[in-house]
Design a protein around this motif. Structure first.
Motif, PDB file in Angstrom:
ATOM      1  N   ALA A 144      59.003  17.935  40.900  1.00  0.00           N
ATOM      2  CA  ALA A 144      58.725  16.597  40.359  1.00  0.00           C
ATOM      3  C   ALA A 144      58.955  15.523  41.421  1.00  0.00           C
ATOM      4  CB  ALA A 144      59.596  16.336  39.132  1.00  0.00           C
ATOM      5  N   GLU A 145      60.019  15.675  42.186  1.00  0.00           N
ATOM      6  CA  GLU A 145      60.304  14.730  43.274  1.00  0.00           C
ATOM      7  C   GLU A 145      59.207  14.793  44.344  1.00  0.00           C
ATOM      8  OE1 GLU A 145      63.494  14.877  46.765  1.00  0.00           O
ATOM      9  OE2 GLU A 145      64.425  14.586  44.796  1.00  0.00           O
ATOM     10  N   LEU A 146      58.691  15.987  44.595  1.00  0.00           N
ATOM     11  CA  LEU A 146      57.617  16.155  45.565  1.00  0.00           C
ATOM     12  C   LEU A 146      56.380  15.388  45.124  1.00  0.00           C
ATOM     13  CD1 LEU A 146      56.535  17.513  48.118  1.00  0.00           C
ATOM     14  CD2 LEU A 146      55.934  19.482  46.704  1.00  0.00           C
ATOM     15  N   ILE A 147      55.989  15.533  43.871  1.00  0.00           N
ATOM     16  CA  ILE A 147      54.820  14.822  43.351  1.00  0.00           C
ATOM     17  C   ILE A 147      55.023  13.316  43.466  1.00  0.00           C
ATOM     18  CG2 ILE A 147      53.494  14.328  41.256  1.00  0.00           C
ATOM     19  CD1 ILE A 147      54.052  17.294  40.449  1.00  0.00           C
ATOM     20  N   GLU A 148      56.192  12.857  43.136  1.00  0.00           N
ATOM     21  CA  GLU A 148      56.488  11.417  43.231  1.00  0.00           C
ATOM     22  C   GLU A 148      56.386  10.932  44.675  1.00  0.00           C
ATOM     23  OE1 GLU A 148      57.185   7.694  41.741  1.00  0.00           O
ATOM     24  OE2 GLU A 148      56.769   9.514  40.631  1.00  0.00           O
ATOM     25  N   SER A 149      56.849  11.740  45.622  1.00  0.00           N
ATOM     26  CA  SER A 149      56.857  11.310  47.025  1.00  0.00           C
ATOM     27  C   SER A 149      55.461  11.177  47.608  1.00  0.00           C
ATOM     28  CB  SER A 149      57.712  12.249  47.880  1.00  0.00           C
ATOM     29  OG  SER A 149      57.095  13.509  48.018  1.00  0.00           O
ATOM     30  N   TRP A 150      54.496  11.967  47.141  1.00  0.00           N
ATOM     31  CA  TRP A 150      53.159  11.894  47.724  1.00  0.00           C
ATOM     32  C   TRP A 150      52.169  11.099  46.879  1.00  0.00           C
ATOM     33  CZ3 TRP A 150      52.686  17.841  47.415  1.00  0.00           C
ATOM     34  CH2 TRP A 150      52.177  18.252  46.184  1.00  0.00           C
ATOM     35  N   SER A 151      52.546  10.709  45.664  1.00  0.00           N
ATOM     36  CA  SER A 151      51.624   9.962  44.802  1.00  0.00           C
ATOM     37  C   SER A 151      51.182   8.679  45.485  1.00  0.00           C
ATOM     38  CB  SER A 151      52.293   9.621  43.469  1.00  0.00           C
ATOM     39  OG  SER A 151      52.455  10.783  42.704  1.00  0.00           O
ATOM     40  N   GLY A 152      49.869   8.489  45.534  1.00  0.00           N
ATOM     41  CA  GLY A 152      49.314   7.288  46.140  1.00  0.00           C
ATOM     42  C   GLY A 152      49.171   7.344  47.642  1.00  0.00           C
ATOM     43  N   ALA A 153      49.597   8.426  48.267  1.00  0.00           N
ATOM     44  CA  ALA A 153      49.505   8.532  49.732  1.00  0.00           C
ATOM     45  C   ALA A 153      48.074   8.858  50.150  1.00  0.00           C
ATOM     46  CB  ALA A 153      50.458   9.597  50.255  1.00  0.00           C
ATOM     47  N   ASP A 154      47.693   8.352  51.293  1.00  0.00           N
ATOM     48  CA  ASP A 154      46.408   8.717  51.882  1.00  0.00           C
ATOM     49  C   ASP A 154      46.482  10.140  52.430  1.00  0.00           C
ATOM     50  OD1 ASP A 154      43.720   8.158  52.902  1.00  0.00           O
ATOM     51  OD2 ASP A 154      44.680   8.211  54.869  1.00  0.00           O
ATOM     52  N   LEU A 155      47.590  10.462  53.076  1.00  0.00           N
ATOM     53  CA  LEU A 155      47.809  11.794  53.639  1.00  0.00           C
ATOM     54  C   LEU A 155      49.241  12.215  53.371  1.00  0.00           C
ATOM     55  CD1 LEU A 155      47.157  14.260  55.485  1.00  0.00           C
ATOM     56  CD2 LEU A 155      47.868  12.840  57.422  1.00  0.00           C
ATOM     57  N   ALA A 156      49.395  13.427  52.847  1.00  0.00           N
ATOM     58  CA  ALA A 156      50.717  14.034  52.706  1.00  0.00           C
ATOM     59  C   ALA A 156      50.712  15.325  53.510  1.00  0.00           C
ATOM     60  CB  ALA A 156      51.046  14.321  51.250  1.00  0.00           C
ATOM     61  N   ARG A 206      53.614  25.377  45.304  1.00  0.00           N
ATOM     62  CA  ARG A 206      52.325  25.758  44.691  1.00  0.00           C
ATOM     63  C   ARG A 206      52.202  25.139  43.300  1.00  0.00           C
ATOM     64  NH1 ARG A 206      52.668  31.110  45.175  1.00  0.00           N
ATOM     65  NH2 ARG A 206      53.954  31.223  43.352  1.00  0.00           N
ATOM     66  N   ASP A 207      53.281  25.204  42.531  1.00  0.00           N
ATOM     67  CA  ASP A 207      53.268  24.660  41.179  1.00  0.00           C
ATOM     68  C   ASP A 207      53.154  23.133  41.197  1.00  0.00           C
ATOM     69  OD1 ASP A 207      53.741  27.221  39.762  1.00  0.00           O
ATOM     70  OD2 ASP A 207      55.571  27.153  40.957  1.00  0.00           O
ATOM     71  N   ALA A 208      53.788  22.503  42.182  1.00  0.00           N
ATOM     72  CA  ALA A 208      53.698  21.043  42.295  1.00  0.00           C
ATOM     73  C   ALA A 208      52.267  20.613  42.576  1.00  0.00           C
ATOM     74  CB  ALA A 208      54.627  20.540  43.400  1.00  0.00           C
ATOM     75  N   VAL A 209      51.561  21.356  43.422  1.00  0.00           N
ATOM     76  CA  VAL A 209      50.159  21.023  43.726  1.00  0.00           C
ATOM     77  C   VAL A 209      49.319  21.118  42.457  1.00  0.00           C
ATOM     78  CG1 VAL A 209      48.087  21.770  44.975  1.00  0.00           C
ATOM     79  CG2 VAL A 209      50.292  21.660  46.166  1.00  0.00           C
ATOM     80  N   GLU A 210      49.476  22.188  41.712  1.00  0.00           N
ATOM     81  CA  GLU A 210      48.660  22.358  40.502  1.00  0.00           C
ATOM     82  C   GLU A 210      49.034  21.347  39.421  1.00  0.00           C
ATOM     83  OE1 GLU A 210      45.904  24.032  40.551  1.00  0.00           O
ATOM     84  OE2 GLU A 210      46.448  24.600  42.586  1.00  0.00           O
ATOM     85  N   LEU A 211      50.315  21.029  39.273  1.00  0.00           N
ATOM     86  CA  LEU A 211      50.731  20.026  38.301  1.00  0.00           C
ATOM     87  C   LEU A 211      50.210  18.642  38.699  1.00  0.00           C
ATOM     88  CD1 LEU A 211      52.278  19.181  35.794  1.00  0.00           C
ATOM     89  CD2 LEU A 211      54.369  19.065  37.203  1.00  0.00           C
ATOM     90  N   ALA A 212      50.319  18.311  39.979  1.00  0.00           N
ATOM     91  CA  ALA A 212      49.812  17.016  40.453  1.00  0.00           C
ATOM     92  C   ALA A 212      48.306  16.923  40.240  1.00  0.00           C
ATOM     93  CB  ALA A 212      50.159  16.817  41.927  1.00  0.00           C
ATOM     94  N   ARG A 213      47.597  18.029  40.438  1.00  0.00           N
ATOM     95  CA  ARG A 213      46.148  18.049  40.195  1.00  0.00           C
ATOM     96  C   ARG A 213      45.875  17.720  38.719  1.00  0.00           C
ATOM     97  NH1 ARG A 213      43.153  20.489  43.433  1.00  0.00           N
ATOM     98  NH2 ARG A 213      44.580  22.182  43.912  1.00  0.00           N
ATOM     99  N   ALA A 214      46.606  18.381  37.817  1.00  0.00           N
ATOM    100  CA  ALA A 214      46.408  18.165  36.377  1.00  0.00           C
ATOM    101  C   ALA A 214      46.741  16.728  35.971  1.00  0.00           C
ATOM    102  CB  ALA A 214      47.262  19.156  35.583  1.00  0.00           C
ATOM    103  N   LEU A 215      47.709  16.130  36.647  1.00  0.00           N
ATOM    104  CA  LEU A 215      48.137  14.760  36.319  1.00  0.00           C
ATOM    105  C   LEU A 215      47.352  13.694  37.088  1.00  0.00           C
ATOM    106  CD1 LEU A 215      52.011  15.310  36.329  1.00  0.00           C
ATOM    107  CD2 LEU A 215      50.501  15.081  34.330  1.00  0.00           C
ATOM    108  N   GLY A 216      46.476  14.122  37.996  1.00  0.00           N
ATOM    109  CA  GLY A 216      45.740  13.153  38.812  1.00  0.00           C
ATOM    110  C   GLY A 216      46.637  12.446  39.819  1.00  0.00           C
ATOM    111  N   ARG A 217      47.642  13.147  40.343  1.00  0.00           N
ATOM    112  CA  ARG A 217      48.607  12.525  41.255  1.00  0.00           C
ATOM    113  C   ARG A 217      48.666  13.205  42.615  1.00  0.00           C
ATOM    114  NH1 ARG A 217      53.980  10.807  38.565  1.00  0.00           N
ATOM    115  NH2 ARG A 217      54.088   9.777  40.564  1.00  0.00           N
ATOM    116  N   LEU A 218      47.577  13.842  43.024  1.00  0.00           N
ATOM    117  CA  LEU A 218      47.516  14.392  44.376  1.00  0.00           C
ATOM    118  C   LEU A 218      47.260  13.264  45.371  1.00  0.00           C
ATOM    119  CD1 LEU A 218      45.325  17.585  43.860  1.00  0.00           C
ATOM    120  CD2 LEU A 218      47.685  17.530  44.695  1.00  0.00           C
ATOM    121  N   PRO A 219      47.753  13.422  46.586  1.00  0.00           N
ATOM    122  CA  PRO A 219      47.374  12.448  47.629  1.00  0.00           C
ATOM    123  C   PRO A 219      45.893  12.635  47.952  1.00  0.00           C
ATOM    124  CG  PRO A 219      48.547  14.289  48.591  1.00  0.00           C
ATOM    125  CD  PRO A 219      48.600  14.489  47.107  1.00  0.00           C
ATOM    126  N   ARG A 220      45.306  11.670  48.646  1.00  0.00           N
ATOM    127  CA  ARG A 220      43.894  11.787  49.010  1.00  0.00           C
ATOM    128  C   ARG A 220      43.649  13.019  49.879  1.00  0.00           C
ATOM    129  NH1 ARG A 220      39.914  10.171  52.411  1.00  0.00           N
ATOM    130  NH2 ARG A 220      41.131   9.064  53.944  1.00  0.00           N
TER     131      ARG A 220
END
Length: 164
Positions: A48-60, A97-111
């Motif tokens: 969860a902290e990982l997703i928060e740290s990269w949310s809105g980033a151009d590059l993570a 791996r799980d953070a990437v898939e969860l962020a994808r589902a939530l629309g919170r991946l970096p660009r």
């Protein structure tokens, strides 16, 4: 949360389990060497902290220790925005791996998301990082420092006195 347009480098791992500290080591080596638009984050395996740290980033760029059977110190790179990418990266049961898939589902991946895995050898509790992994972490930190401090190429304009 990262500001849009920014870059974040995340070291993902555990500092008390030998080579699992590789990602954290890279971030620590980068401290004080990068421009302010590059955020550095140490993450001890919290998805969860990982997703928060990269949310809105151009590059993570996420650096983690991996186990794939390659020689210790081997560096693996994976652009992880395609579904299922990075399936074999990471040494954590529930984590990257799980953070990437969860962020994808939530629309919170970096660009753009680059996962860099450093092949580990010893993940024993209390162990020190092995020499091959320590060298790989240092080389990766040098590579990232070069990448993020290199001046942007100058745009070529028309020569003086000539029309475009």
């Amino acid at each position: 949360m990262s500001t849009p347009g920014r870059t974040v480098v995340v070291g993902f791992g555990g500092v008390c389990r030998g080579d699992d500290a590789a990602g954290i080591e890279v971030v620590r080596l980068l401290r004080g060497t990068l421009p302010p638009q590059v955020a550095l984050v140490e993450n001890r395996g919290d998805a969860a902290e990982l997703i928060e740290s990269w949310s809105g980033a151009d590059l993570a760029v996420v650096v983690d220790a991996v186990r794939s059977g390659a020689p210790p110190g081997t560096v693996h790179r994976c652009h992880a925005l395609a579904p299922g990418a990075g399936r074999h990266l990471g040494s954590h049961g529930l984590g990257l791996r799980d953070a990437v898939e969860l962020a994808r589902a939530l629309g919170r991946l970096p660009r753009r998301l680059l996962i860099v895995g450093i092949e580990g050898a010893d993940f024993t509790l209390g162990a020190a990082m092995t020499p091959a992994v320590r060298r790989a972490a240092g080389a990766l930190a040098d590579e990232l420092a070069e990448r993020f401090t290199r001046p942007a190429p100058k745009a070529e304009g028309p020569a003086e006195g000539r029309s475009p």
